[in-house]
Write an enzyme that holds these catalytic residues in place. Structure first.
Site, PDB file in Angstrom:
ATOM      1  N   HIS A 206       0.971  -1.285   0.052  1.00  0.00           N
ATOM      2  CA  HIS A 206       0.006  -0.197   0.162  1.00  0.00           C
ATOM      3  C   HIS A 206       1.260   0.962  -0.260  1.00  0.00           C
ATOM      4  O   HIS A 206       2.052   1.150   0.405  1.00  0.00           O
ATOM      5  CB  HIS A 206      -1.318  -0.113   1.339  1.00  0.00           C
ATOM      6  CG  HIS A 206      -1.685   0.940   1.501  1.00  0.00           C
ATOM      7  ND1 HIS A 206      -1.537   2.193   1.956  1.00  0.00           N
ATOM      8  CD2 HIS A 206      -2.761   1.018   0.607  1.00  0.00           C
ATOM      9  CE1 HIS A 206      -2.876   2.657   1.774  1.00  0.00           C
ATOM     10  NE2 HIS A 206      -3.724   1.864   1.261  1.00  0.00           N
TER      11      HIS A 206
ATOM     12  N   ASP B 163       3.443  -4.693   8.040  1.00  0.00           N
ATOM     13  CA  ASP B 163       1.887  -3.529   7.611  1.00  0.00           C
ATOM     14  C   ASP B 163       0.808  -4.234   7.925  1.00  0.00           C
ATOM     15  O   ASP B 163       0.317  -5.502   6.843  1.00  0.00           O
ATOM     16  CB  ASP B 163       2.014  -2.394   6.852  1.00  0.00           C
ATOM     17  CG  ASP B 163       0.888  -2.165   6.006  1.00  0.00           C
ATOM     18  OD1 ASP B 163       0.195  -2.381   6.942  1.00  0.00           O
ATOM     19  OD2 ASP B 163       0.330  -1.631   4.905  1.00  0.00           O
TER      20      ASP B 163
ATOM     21  N   GLN C 255      -4.499  -4.758   7.567  1.00  0.00           N
ATOM     22  CA  GLN C 255      -5.808  -5.692   6.677  1.00  0.00           C
ATOM     23  C   GLN C 255      -5.903  -6.953   7.816  1.00  0.00           C
ATOM     24  O   GLN C 255      -6.126  -8.156   7.317  1.00  0.00           O
ATOM     25  CB  GLN C 255      -5.627  -5.990   5.126  1.00  0.00           C
ATOM     26  CG  GLN C 255      -5.608  -4.756   3.905  1.00  0.00           C
ATOM     27  CD  GLN C 255      -7.110  -4.038   4.121  1.00  0.00           C
ATOM     28  OE1 GLN C 255      -7.948  -4.936   5.131  1.00  0.00           O
ATOM     29  NE2 GLN C 255      -7.197  -3.352   3.684  1.00  0.00           N
TER      30      GLN C 255
ATOM     31  N   LYS D 170     -10.324  -0.167  10.649  1.00  0.00           N
ATOM     32  CA  LYS D 170     -10.752  -1.528  10.150  1.00  0.00           C
ATOM     33  C   LYS D 170     -11.165  -2.419  10.540  1.00  0.00           C
ATOM     34  O   LYS D 170     -10.604  -3.363  10.103  1.00  0.00           O
ATOM     35  CB  LYS D 170      -9.771  -1.442   8.774  1.00  0.00           C
ATOM     36  CG  LYS D 170      -8.697  -0.489   7.747  1.00  0.00           C
ATOM     37  CD  LYS D 170      -7.935  -1.092   6.916  1.00  0.00           C
ATOM     38  CE  LYS D 170      -7.190  -0.205   6.657  1.00  0.00           C
ATOM     39  NZ  LYS D 170      -7.979   0.298   5.560  1.00  0.00           N
TER      40      LYS D 170
ATOM     41  N   CYS E 274      -4.774   2.811  -3.261  1.00  0.00           N
ATOM     42  CA  CYS E 274      -3.744   3.157  -3.006  1.00  0.00           C
ATOM     43  C   CYS E 274      -2.375   2.253  -3.135  1.00  0.00           C
ATOM     44  O   CYS E 274      -1.128   1.958  -2.463  1.00  0.00           O
ATOM     45  CB  CYS E 274      -4.102   2.948  -1.540  1.00  0.00           C
ATOM     46  SG  CYS E 274      -4.403   4.760  -0.810  1.00  0.00           S
TER      47      CYS E 274
END
Lengths: 428, 132
Positions: free
Chosen positions: A142, A220, A223, A246, A385
């Site tokens: 991302h 990261d 998600q 999220k 993104c």
């Protein structure tokens, strides 16, 4: 914590509800006010990778905080200030425990994942990275785990290297030993679950290779933490960024987890109130962890909401949430096969989380999303993104359906209906 | 906006599927390219200009039906007009051509052609009134 005042005011109570079993998305769904709201047509929200919806428990916890003990934290000597401080630090403990941090001191609240990664790029990167060093990222990052490193690379003369993405939407790990071979790599930054492809990356293996090459691993987890069990110690990462919104929580609150020794050695990121121990005109001493990295008044109510969201997810069970995501992805991919001209991006269902991105013939994804919107189906259209990834895959943009614990199979039916209609509208 | 039936009315679909003035010009007097990073729309507009008047105009690029239809309609509209007349075009003129209501996101698609054309005519990236 003792309260200075004798007035009885309830401390925000966001303890886990009794575990529900078995997991039933229809029951879960009813606990989200946005799905109960009256509207002309039902909302089929398939954009949870962009942001999740919020359950009653989260909204109530934030409302309780503002209604009963709103005060600035770590300063006030009076009762509600102590309650606010307790609620904020309690949220930190829950978030830290959720990802199996060794200590809550390793958990820094930030605005979001982007700020968490920037914190690492500025505080750690600028004190540790010098000209001639290299950073390894992947082609599926991302922008939030790409641009901060591009800025550092330009500033310091650092080389960025990339683990390639295969045509099937997975990382080409065969390339990693070569990228690490010259010993110049100081950091490997990788996304846990791709926000476009849904690919679940083999983080533990990447961490093992990074560490063998004396490099650190930044994950990261934007998600992944909201959708599956994540254990920072088991994965072997050194930094991990994730975000509240999220994860069924509010916007404006996220977190950086990092190993304590790294955080202790890092200079501060932002300067100001709270992050200092002692201030003189000539200079200051930094506060201890985690507050060294939390300058200014933080998003207190949002932190409380973040904690409540974690309680809610724990009550569902992260294994159940992830199994639900994966089942929906598999069902969606199966159903999409009946739509002519549709191409799914990314790996087979077994290798992905609850994300399915696709293109529909030559119809622009924005046009697909507009027709779907007419059916009450909310999907994301664009590059999500991740422009370099789309370039690699040879498509300017894609449409993406993504799920969470409240997504139900009927919404996949609505998606498929809408796609058939889009083909009809744009038939040449 | 009452739905995609309205957004994709026949004339817009017709322009999007069979765009007029689609292509590139050789030796254009003015050429300008712009993009809408949000959706990946890219648009290039080429002009032949003589005595301050547009003699020929073409657009190329990729984009959604709204951005393509708007480019097609706008190119048809401005052929033969003077550059001064083009400078006086407003977003309302384009919205009137499209004949639909656009939300804030799709508005960028609808106005990309005007933005590109005006920037080309003015020879600058920002044209007066861009923020309106």
């Amino acid at each position: 914590m003792t309260r200075a005042s004798g007035v009885s005011v309830a401390i925000p109570e966001v303890r886990p509800a009794a575990p529900r079993a078995p997991f039933d998305p229809e029951v879960v769904r009813r606990q989200f006010p946005i799905f109960r709201a009256a509207r002309p047509k039902p909302l089929h929200y398939l954009d949870s990778a962009a942001t999740s919806q919020k359950p009653d428990a989260v909204l109530a916890a934030m409302d309780r905080y503002y209604s009963t003990c709103n005060a600035n934290i770590h300063r006030g000597i009076y009762g509600i200030a102590e309650e606010a401080t307790a609620a904020y630090e309690d949220a930190r403990r829950r978030v830290a425990r959720f990802v199996n941090a060794a200590s809550p001191r390793e958990l820094i609240f930030t605005r979001n994942s982007t700020e968490a990664i920037n914190l690492v790029a500025y505080a750690w990167g600028r004190s540790q990275i010098k000209a001639g060093d290299a950073i390894v990222l992947t082609e599926m990052e991302h922008h939030s785990n790409l641009v901060p490193w591009q800025i550092l690379a330009q500033e310091r003369g650092v080389e960025l290297r990339f683990i390639p993405v295969t045509g099937g939407g997975e990382l080409d790990l065969a390339a990693l030993p070569g990228l690490l071979a010259d010993g110049r790599v100081k950091l490997v930054g990788v996304v846990h679950i791709s926000n476009v492809l849904g690919t679940v990356n083999p983080v533990a293996e990447i961490a093992r290779q990074a560490h063998a090459a004396q490099a650190l691993l930044l994950l990261d987890a934007s998600q992944s933490v909201p959708h599956c069990p994540v254990d920072v110690q088991a994965l072997g990462c050194d930094f991990m960024a994730f975000t509240g919104h999220k994860l069924l929580g509010p916007t404006g609150i996220g977190a950086l987890w990092a190993r304590r020794a790294l955080l202790e050695a890092m200079p501060p990121f932002l300067g100001g109130g709270e992050m200092i121990r002692e201030v003189k005109l000539a200079g200051s001493q930094w506060n201890e962890l985690p507050w060294k990295f939390e300058a200014g008044t933080m998003a207190i109510a949002e932190a409380v909401g973040f904690g409540a969201a974690i309680d809610y997810l724990e009550s569902l069970g992260m294994e159940h949430v992830f199994a639900h995501d994966k089942a929906l992805a598999a069902a969606t991919m199966e159903r999409l096969r009946e739509v002519p001209d549709l191409t799914i991006l990314g790996p087979p269902a077994a290798k992905r989380g609850g994300v399915v991105a696709f293109t529909l013939g030559t119809i622009h994804p924005h046009d697909v999303a507009t027709v779907l919107d007419d059916e009450g189906v909310a999907v994301r259209a664009g590059h999500h993104c991740a422009m370099p990834l789309h370039e690699k895959l040879g498509v300017p943009a894609s449409a993406r359906a993504s799920f969470h614990c409240y997504t139900v199979p009927a919404e996949i039916d609505a998606l498929v209906r809408g796609l058939h209609r889009a083909r009809k509208v744009f038939a040449s | 906006m009452s739905g995609s039936e309205d957004l994709f009315r026949e004339e817009i679909l017709e322009h999007a599927k069979h765009p007029r003035r689609h292509g590139t010009l050789s030796d254009p007097d003015i050429t300008f390219e712009d993009s809408n990073p949000l959706c990946g729309d890219r648009l290039r507009i080429d002009l032949h200009v003589k005595d301050g008047r547009i003699r020929d105009i073409c657009f190329s690029g990729v984009g959604c039906s709204i951005s393509q239809a708007a480019a097609s309609m706008l190119c048809e509209e401005v052929e033969g007009k003077t550059l001064e007349e083009v400078k006086r075009l407003t977003r309302d003129d384009v919205l009137e051509m499209l004949g639909i209501e656009l939300g804030p996101v799709r508005l960028k698609c609808g106005l990309l052609a005007l933005k590109t054309l005006k920037a080309g005519v003015y020879g600058i990236h920002q044209w007066p009134g861009e923020d309106e």
